[in-house]
Design a protein around this motif. Structure first.
Motif, mmCIF file in Angstrom:
data_model
loop_
_atom_site.group_PDB
_atom_site.id
_atom_site.type_symbol
_atom_site.label_atom_id
_atom_site.label_comp_id
_atom_site.label_asym_id
_atom_site.label_seq_id
_atom_site.Cartn_x
_atom_site.Cartn_y
_atom_site.Cartn_z
ATOM 1 N N THR A 20 39.242 33.450 43.611
ATOM 2 C CA THR A 20 39.657 34.665 42.925
ATOM 3 C C THR A 20 41.051 34.463 42.344
ATOM 4 O O THR A 20 41.952 33.988 43.041
ATOM 5 N N ILE A 61 39.730 38.242 39.019
ATOM 6 C CA ILE A 61 38.464 37.696 38.537
ATOM 7 C C ILE A 61 37.951 36.708 39.584
ATOM 8 O O ILE A 61 38.605 35.709 39.885
ATOM 9 N N GLU A 102 36.010 33.640 31.046
ATOM 10 C CA GLU A 102 37.211 34.278 31.583
ATOM 11 C C GLU A 102 37.794 35.285 30.603
ATOM 12 O O GLU A 102 38.302 36.340 31.012
ATOM 13 N N ALA A 128 35.695 38.277 30.924
ATOM 14 C CA ALA A 128 35.981 38.936 32.205
ATOM 15 C C ALA A 128 37.292 39.715 32.141
ATOM 16 O O ALA A 128 37.385 40.837 32.654
ATOM 17 N N ARG A 129 38.301 39.151 31.499
ATOM 18 C CA ARG A 129 39.578 39.857 31.384
ATOM 19 C C ARG A 129 39.445 41.122 30.535
ATOM 20 O O ARG A 129 40.059 42.150 30.829
ATOM 21 N N ALA A 143 37.955 43.625 32.776
ATOM 22 C CA ALA A 143 38.879 44.018 33.843
ATOM 23 C C ALA A 143 39.979 44.947 33.356
ATOM 24 O O ALA A 143 40.578 45.674 34.160
#
Length: 257
Positions: free
Chosen positions: A8, A12, A194, A197-198, A201
């Motif tokens: 992690t 993430i 990523e 994912a960001r 998030a």
């Protein structure tokens, strides 16, 4: 080293299947490790989960070297228990509050296809491939949620063809038919996952969770009206958190007080 790695960073979580010599084919112990990792993630402050594989394969499905191993006790009961546990991978991925992104770095075959489909969205690299492979070894392609998830991802016509032939769908075709969000170069796969994912998030944790739950629930809704009823109640619930005005101001959609 563990057959399932959990890391992690910046909220993430990355879950990596880690049997590269076997193209990350699943064993009973590996499934247990994966389920344990999902439980850990679900209780954590991670906001998004990326699922990927080590080496050249995403997941080759069930490790067929286990097919001939004799079961202790009633064989049918043993295989039913195994089947149900493998299927739990799909339902647990769906149930955790965090959105899930499959970063498909190679072949996703059989149960590996089911694992990729169980994620909320998928990005593939240029060497990614997707196959409902079990039908080619005397089994059914209806396995760990594939018969439910695949037609919802690509439609019944293409899903039937994939499931009845067991052929491998390459990265370019997967992107064209909507099986993946997009296809990228191998060295760009994890950075692309990523980045996605960001972007996820950055949104509110509660709103993200409710969006994931609402989307899955409404895929099973019996009517448009039923779907809208759930949406209406979700929006009122979210309004009660008090973050609407705050976030609207923070993002420039509303004037400061």
């Amino acid at each position: 080293m563990s057959d399932v790695l959990l890391e992690t960073s910046d909220q993430i979580a990355t879950l990596t299947l880690n049997r590269p010599a076997k193209r990350n084919a699943l064993t009973d112990e590996m499934v247990d490790e994966f389920l344990d990792a999902l439980e850990s993630v679900a209780r954590s402050d991670a906001r998004v989960v990326i699922v990927t594989g080590a080496g050249k394969g995403f997941c080759a499905g069930f490790d067929l070297s286990l097919a001939g191993v004799e079961a202790e006790g009633d064989e049918t009961a043993f295989w039913m228990g195994r089947q149900e546990k493998f299927a739990t991978l799909v339902t647990r991925l769906r149930a955790i509050p965090q959105p899930t992104v499959a970063a498909v770095n190679g072949a996703a075959a059989g149960a590996g296809l089911g694992l990729a489909l169980a994620c909320d969205t998928r990005i593939g690299c240029e060497t990614a491939g997707f196959s409902s492979a079990f039908i080619r070894v005397g089994m059914s392609s209806c396995d760990i949620g594939v018969s439910y998830l695949l037609p919802r991802a690509i439609g019944t016509t293409r899903a039937f063809e994939m499931m009845l032939t067991g052929r491998m769908v390459d990265a370019a075709e997967a992107e064209r038919i909507g099986l993946t969000l997009r296809s990228v170069a191998s060295d760009a796969l994890m950075p692309e996952a990523e980045t996605l994912a960001r972007a996820i998030a950055e949104n509110g944790q509660m709103g993200t969770w409710m969006t994931k739950r609402g989307m899955w629930a409404n895929l099973e809704a019996g009517s448009l009206q039923a779907a809208i009823e759930l949406e209406n109640r979700t929006q009122i619930l979210m309004r009660s958190t008090g973050s609407l005005a705050e976030r609207a101001r923070a993002r420039g959609f509303a004037k400061p007080d």
